[in-house]
Design an enzyme around this catalytic site. Structure first.
Site, short mmCIF file in Angstrom:
data_model
loop_
_atom_site.label_atom_id
_atom_site.label_comp_id
_atom_site.label_asym_id
_atom_site.label_seq_id
_atom_site.Cartn_x
_atom_site.Cartn_y
_atom_site.Cartn_z
N THR A 217 40.31 7.58 63.94
CA THR A 217 39.71 8.90 63.68
C THR A 217 38.25 8.86 64.12
OG1 THR A 217 41.15 9.36 61.84
CG2 THR A 217 38.97 10.33 61.71
N ASP A 248 42.46 13.44 54.70
CA ASP A 248 41.13 13.81 54.19
C ASP A 248 40.23 14.46 55.24
OD1 ASP A 248 41.18 11.28 55.57
OD2 ASP A 248 39.09 11.04 55.00
N1 ASP Z 1 41.61 9.57 57.49
C1 ASP Z 1 42.58 9.89 58.48
C2 ASP Z 1 43.80 10.48 57.78
O1 ASP Z 1 44.18 9.98 56.75
C3 ASP Z 1 43.04 8.73 59.29
C4 ASP Z 1 41.93 7.89 59.88
O2 ASP Z 1 40.80 7.90 59.42
O3 ASP Z 1 42.20 7.19 60.86
O4 ASP Z 1 44.39 11.39 58.29
#
Ligand code: ASP
Length: 349
Positions: A217, A248
């Site tokens: 992300t 999130d």
């Molecule tokens: N936080 C992101 C999610 O849970 C995934 C990530 O940070 O890679 O969708």
């Protein structure tokens, strides 16, 4: 009695004149930028030096663009969008092109942005054809009276706003398709065929990249020259996610938060952990109500709170003084920072 009063007065005068212990003034920075591109199982040795160099170069490019914009006086929200767009356009990260694939073979992306001056925010989730989800999130923030749009509704709004659309096949990359196929129990022949055909359709060749890491992300926290803070985050979510799961990243207060009085934050990791702890807003609250410094508050969240819930991930943040902080409890987190004189630091482990 009179003597006692006299003594008390003397004591008071003496103690008032006692030199006070100096509280050090926090260092002030006119502007600041902190970028992440995912935290996770980034074990040293999973990448060759050439592969690592690709990541460093892309982070550096994004940081340089952010720095140049801040220096010439662009606003924090403009910088957040420009930096995140660069990372969304790169197949290296789990956002925009290169996003992970849902269980049913489709790619669904989430993004959000927040303006720390006004507390305005915009967020979209489960979009499939918006080329740069962060641009749509900014449009929600600036052009609608709402904060969060989902799926087809988010795409309809973005279309009205003239946001750029692209064929969904554009987002597929060989490495994410390979990772998606690793879970052989999770899907069927028909879905595999769909994913293969999407990959075949997309133009341009994407170099094979290691796929051990599960996250990626992207996000950015900024303080601009005018003292305004902003943060944004963009993601494809989690591999094999089902039922239009939302993490999130598009949830204001969990994965993204900005408040001029405290800090701007973008998070990465297992989204459910950041939602449970309302992580980004809680860091801001720890600063506002507990008087913690930015570093104390981010440390408390990632190394104390997250321990209680076996949470996993990291965050980057800047505060109202332009101090930068980052924390992660995973093996690594792709990240970049620039100081006021333009020196860029990029790191993975
Ligand atoms: N936080 C992101 C999610 O849970 C995934 C990530 O940070 O890679 O969708």
């Amino acid at each position: 009695m009179r003597i006692l009063f006299f003594c008390l007065t003397i004591v008071t005068i003496v103690s008032c004149n006692k030199p006070q212990a100096e509280t050090p003034k926090p260092e002030q920075h006119a502007f600041a930028i902190a970028i992440h591109a995912g935290a996770g199982a980034l074990k040293k040795g999973s990448y060759t030096p050439e592969e690592e160099a690709l990541y460093h170069a892309k982070l550096k490019e994004a940081a340089q663009v952010g720095y140049d914009m801040l220096k010439r006086g662009d606003s924090a929200t403009q910088v957040v969008v420009a930096v995140i767009k660069i990372l969304e356009d790169s197949p290296l990260f789990n956002a925009g092109k290169g996003s992970v694939i849902s269980n049913d073979g489709h790619i669904r992306m989430d993004a959000s942005i927040m303006n720390g001056k006004t507390l305005d925010a915009g967020s979209i989730n489960n979009v499939q054809t918006i080329k740069n989800p962060i641009t749509a999130a900014k449009a929600v923030m600036e052009k609608s009276k709402y904060i969060m749009f989902t799926g087809a509704g988010a795409e309809a709004f973005a279309r009205e706003q003239g946001i750029e659309f692209i064929d969904p096949s554009y987002f597929y990359t060989p490495r994410q398709v390979a990772r998606w196929k690793e879970d052989k129990t999770a899907t069927d022949e028909k879905t595999i065929h769909y994913v293969d055909s999407m990959l075949a359709l997309q133009n341009g060749t994407t170099a094979w990249l290691p796929y051990e890491l599960s996250l990626g992300t992207v996000g950015c926290a900024v303080k601009d020259k005018y003292g305004n803070l902003a943060a944004g985050t963009s993601t494809g979510g989690l591999m094999h996610k089902k039922f239009d799961r939302v993490g999130d990243s598009p949830v204001i207060g969990a994965g993204t938060y900005a408040y001029n009085k405290t800090c701007a934050i973008s998070c990465t990791g297992t989204g459910e952990d950041f939602i449970k702890t309302v992580a980004a807003k809680t860091v801001s609250d720890m600063m506002e109500f507990k008087g913690m410094s930015l570093d104390e508050a981010t440390h408390n969240m990632i190394h104390v709170r997250f321990k209680e819930i076996t949470g996993d991930g990291g965050m980057v943040a800047v505060d109202a003084n332009g101090q930068v902080s980052w924390q992660y409890n995973s093996d690594g987190m792709f990240r970049a920072f620039v100081n006021e004189s333009g020196e860029i630091t990029t790191a993975i482990y």
